[in-house]
Design an enzyme around this catalytic site. Structure first.
Site, mmCIF file in Angstrom:
data_model
loop_
_atom_site.group_PDB
_atom_site.id
_atom_site.type_symbol
_atom_site.label_atom_id
_atom_site.label_comp_id
_atom_site.label_asym_id
_atom_site.label_seq_id
_atom_site.Cartn_x
_atom_site.Cartn_y
_atom_site.Cartn_z
ATOM 1 N N THR A 178 -13.849 61.630 91.214
ATOM 2 C CA THR A 178 -15.086 61.626 91.670
ATOM 3 C C THR A 178 -15.976 60.679 90.929
ATOM 4 O O THR A 178 -15.628 60.509 89.733
ATOM 5 C CB THR A 178 -15.815 63.271 91.349
ATOM 6 O OG1 THR A 178 -15.861 63.318 90.035
ATOM 7 C CG2 THR A 178 -14.939 64.244 92.039
ATOM 8 N N ASP A 179 -16.992 60.204 91.227
ATOM 9 C CA ASP A 179 -17.963 59.537 90.792
ATOM 10 C C ASP A 179 -18.746 60.687 89.574
ATOM 11 O O ASP A 179 -18.603 61.988 89.858
ATOM 12 C CB ASP A 179 -19.204 59.133 91.362
ATOM 13 C CG ASP A 179 -19.829 57.924 90.590
ATOM 14 O OD1 ASP A 179 -19.830 57.802 89.687
ATOM 15 O OD2 ASP A 179 -20.443 57.130 91.451
ATOM 16 N N TRP A 180 -19.148 60.178 88.641
ATOM 17 C CA TRP A 180 -19.652 61.208 87.348
ATOM 18 C C TRP A 180 -20.637 62.145 87.987
ATOM 19 O O TRP A 180 -21.727 61.721 88.466
ATOM 20 C CB TRP A 180 -19.965 60.514 86.211
ATOM 21 C CG TRP A 180 -18.733 60.258 85.179
ATOM 22 C CD1 TRP A 180 -18.823 60.715 83.766
ATOM 23 C CD2 TRP A 180 -17.536 59.773 85.513
ATOM 24 N NE1 TRP A 180 -17.687 60.513 83.373
ATOM 25 C CE2 TRP A 180 -16.827 60.160 84.279
ATOM 26 C CE3 TRP A 180 -16.841 59.296 86.791
ATOM 27 C CZ2 TRP A 180 -15.597 59.195 84.002
ATOM 28 C CZ3 TRP A 180 -15.636 58.805 86.516
ATOM 29 C CH2 TRP A 180 -14.834 58.845 85.084
ATOM 30 N N GLY A 184 -20.223 63.862 90.704
ATOM 31 C CA GLY A 184 -20.350 63.671 92.093
ATOM 32 C C GLY A 184 -19.470 64.609 93.029
ATOM 33 O O GLY A 184 -19.267 64.513 94.202
#
Length: 804
Positions: free
Chosen positions: A228-230, A232
């Protein structure tokens, strides 16, 4: 599964623990099974491993690393091998800092010039972006570590990026927004992919099974790890079911418990978790191998020289009237502009690099045979007017044979988390340029910015060198271009419109509330300008040289094109030849031409070289929404070899037997798309393209606010405290901008204002969990005391659980 034997030794709790981070940048370890944690770091153009407390905004300094030119610059080289070289050196530095996963490159399309993160992306064209990204990935991973291509996918605006729903038709999604990722996966063989924050057609990307399973895993054959994006992750169970293995950063074990309970309750099968663990273990063990041998420090001086070489090949010469460039030896030059004293060489946000060294124009210029008669700042970097600065600059310019004017966008104008408000240079810089023109018309502008700008002032300059964001060695690279030590060979990887209103997406950017509609469909960048016959300032693929080239003798076969390229000038130079293909049939709407190949060739004066550009599986394909497959239309295709998208040098036709798929569209219902004039498509026509009614784009202000609503929506919250907090936030932003604290003001907008409520839990490393967030939402929705009691109650529960 590759690690089935090891996974069988794990408890359910141990498996679940691997699915989210240990802290901000590291994964969890299981020591007794020999599973170590690995380190992930930002690094699209330089390693950002923070020495102090970790954050995602670039606030705390990182360990020194080479700051290479950003992707927006390197894309102008059109050189896959150079991209691979950048990747190789990035990977070496990552290994020296014990980084297992380098979070880059970014391959999102430049749908709109105002996207705040365009400096981190390659191009408006998916083929060029994909090829450059694949080079980066091969280079990074040649060191044994992993690249992480991002942000998958349709993450093309920064405003509300963690909550916005991107509405796009499937053909556009496939052809424009996924092709670069496809090339990165298939040709770069990336070991990891980062999912984006946003939703795609109503579903968060990291939960989107169509995207993550059908396309990424099944169609592309990807068997690596998805991260995941941070912050996200929305619904952790849905993300796991979609195959999003690693959630970052840590949630202090909260979401691990969700996974455990879901398996115990039969919501998901343990085999699903095992498959995700297996993929993550492969990433851990495969990247650990490189650290089993002694790690050496990288040669910072040599890496600096490479950064300079990359910058030299990426700088674009856009204008050279009266052959003012290269500057004559001994020429008396006035150097003007704050960017000459303090270079603008990189972007801002999570990609900020702490450079190992930084070249300075004023220190370097004397060694280039230029007689500098002086320097003046000329303007305030952050836009404040100063007539005295202009007067001093003009007084100096009067005495010079030529003026080197360093201008561009400042560090807080192009930044992760915020989109730009317009395409203009600061007014004080334009005012300076106009004043200088009155006293000395021999102006050479050195432009430093990572994205497209308007240039109504361009008639007042004779020379224009676009450095983009050229990294720590950019100053010397620019001077080598200006003096002719290097012949410029960069060409634009994006179109420069005359004004912002000329762009096809300007009416639908950014999405301000619930969603953003990609009504322009395929017609972004040169695909739109060329098809709709809209004049541009500089076309895609444009760039000048100090020599000239002649194209001749085009030969087209079923597999490739060949032609001859002759250097007709007096200097050796590299020419970027571009293959465009256009379909002569009008049965399916398309752009007039699309980039399908390119070659960069070094040719000496008087020399002729034969250039070959091969066709591939993407040369003639289109995505058919009826057959749900890539198809080829039976038709005559125009083969074009150009020096830019509008400077076509050679043409021929070839007949291609297609796949005889059914025609996907009703022409009568899609007039804007069949004409290519897709800049202001109606809602009904867009829905005809989608095949369904588009969701409502505006907030329902009567509904209570929930996890995925943003702090900005507190403006209409039922709770008076929330509305008051909103107005305090807005005032703080205005006040900080007013007193010149724009960086802090930007941080408020990117990290608070547009943050969804769930981000408070997902990005605080366990300080606040989701049950506590429920209490916050009670306060927001008008139940102040009940919510406050709930927050404290859940906080106590969390602390007691942590003590056990």
């Amino acid at each position: 599964m590759k690690y089935k034997e090891l996974i069988d030794k794990m408890t359910l709790e141990e498996k679940a623990s691997l699915m989210s981070g240990k802290d901000f940048w590291q994964t969890q370890e299981i020591g007794h099974l020999g599973i170590n944690n690995i380190f992930l770091a930002d690094g699209p153009h330089g390693i950002r491993k923070q020495a102090a407390a970790a954050d995602h905004l670039g606030l705390n300094a990182s360990i020194p690393a080479t700051c290479f030119p950003t992707a927006a610059a390197v894309a102008n080289s059109w050189n896959e091998a150079l991209g691979e070289k950048v990747g190789k050196y990035l990977g070496e530095e990552a290994v020296s800092q014990k980084v297992n996963v380098l979070l880059g490159p970014g391959v999102n399309m430049k749908r709109n010039p105002l996207c705040g993160r365009n400096f981190e992306y390659f191009s408006e064209d998916p083929y060029l972006a994909g090829k450059m990204a694949a080079g980066y990935i091969r280079g990074i991973q040649s060191n044994g570590i992993s690249a992480c291509v991002k942000h998958f996918c349709v993450n093309n605006q920064e405003e509300r990026r963690m909550a916005i729903d991107t509405i796009v038709d499937e053909r556009t999604l496939r052809e424009i927004y996924l092709t670069a990722f496809e090339i990165a996966v298939k040709e770069g063989n990336t070991k990891s992919v980062m999912s984006s924050y946003n939703m795609l057609n109503g579903t968060y990307t990291n939960e989107n099974k169509f995207l993550m399973q059908q396309i990424l895993r099944e169609e592309w054959g990807y068997n690596g790890c998805v991260i995941t994006d941070w912050g996200g992750s929305n619904d952790r169970i849905e993300g796991l079911l979609a195959g999003n293995e690693l959630e970052m950063p840590t949630t202090a074990g909260e979401t691990n418990q969700y996974i455990i309970q879901a398996i115990k309750n039969g919501i998901i099968k343990e085999e699903v978790l095992d498959t995700c663990v297996d993929r993550l273990l492969n990433l851990i063990f495969s990247t650990e191998e490189t650290f089993k041998t002694p790690i050496e420090d990288f040669d910072s001086e040599m890496h600096h020289k490479v950064a300079q070489e990359v910058a030299e090949e990426s700088i674009v010469l856009l204008k050279n009237n009266d052959n003012i460039l290269p500057l004559r030896h001994g020429m008396k030059v006035a150097v003007i502009g704050d960017f000459a004293k303090e270079a603008r060489y990189q972007g801002a946000g999570s990609s900020i690099v702490n450079p190992t060294s930084l070249d300075n124009t004023l220190d370097c210029i004397k060694s280039f045979g230029i007689e500098t008669i002086g320097f003046e700042v000329g303007y305030n970097r952050y836009g404040k007017r100063s007539s005295s600065m202009i007067s001093k600059a003009c007084a100096l310019a009067k005495k010079a044979e030529a003026v080197l004017l360093y201008i561009g966008l400042d560090e807080v104008s192009e930044v992760e988390g915020l989109d730009r408000q317009n395409m203009k240079l600061p007014k004080n810089q334009i005012e300076l340029l106009n004043a200088l023109y009155q006293v000395n018309p021999n102006i050479v502008v050195v432009l430093s910015c990572g994205s497209v700008i308007e240039m109504p002032w361009i008639t007042k300059v004779k020379g224009l060198v676009h450095a983009y964001l050229s990294g720590q060695a950019g100053a010397k690279a620019i001077l080598r271009i200006l003096t002719g030590e290097v012949n410029p060979s960069g060409k634009l990887a994006e179109t420069y419109p005359i004004c912002y209103e000329d762009t096809s997406s300007c009416h639908n950017f950014p999405g301000k509330e619930v969603s953003v509609e990609y009504r322009e469909a395929l017609f972004i960048g040169y695909r739109y300008f060329d098809t709709a016959k809209v004049d541009v300032l500089f076309p895609f693929g444009y760039g000048l040289s100090y020599t000239t080239f002649e194209y001749s003798d085009l030969q087209v076969t079923k597999d490739a094109v060949t032609f001859k390229l002759t250097n007709t000038g007096k200097h050796a130079g590299m020419e970027i030849s571009q293959l465009y293909v256009g379909c002569n049939s009008k049965e399916i709407f398309r752009a007039n031409k699309e980039l399908k190949g390119f070659a960069k060739t070094l040719v000496n004066p008087g020399e002729t070289k034969t250039v070959t550009i091969l066709f591939d599986d993407k040369t003639f394909r289109y995505f058919n929404i009826k057959s749900k497959r890539w198809e080829i239309e039976t038709a005559d295709y125009q083969i074009m070899i150009g020096a830019s998208s509008i400077d076509i040098k050679l043409t021929d036709n070839i007949y291609i037997e297609g796949t005889n798929a059914p025609l996907p569209y009703d022409k009568e219902r899609l007039p804007s798309y069949f004409s290519g004039k897709a800049e202001n498509v109606s809602a009904s026509e867009f829905e005809s393209l989608l095949g369904y009614k588009a969701p409502k784009t505006t907030w329902d202000r009567k509904k209570p606010l929930g996890y995925n609503d943003t702090i900005a929506q507190c403006q209409y919250a039922k709770g008076a405290f929330a509305r008051f907090a909103y107005h305090v936030l807005v005032f703080a932003y205005w006040f900080l901008k007013k007193i010149g604290k724009r960086k802090i003001a930007n941080i408020i907008m990117m990290s608070v204002y547009h943050q969804p409520f769930r981000g408070i839990a997902r990005l605080t490393g366990g300080i606040m969990n989701m049950p506590m967030l429920d209490g916050v939402l009670m306060i927001v929705n008008g139940h102040f005391f009940k919510g406050l009691r709930h927050v404290f109650s859940e906080r106590k529960k969390m602390l007691r659980a942590g003590m056990r």
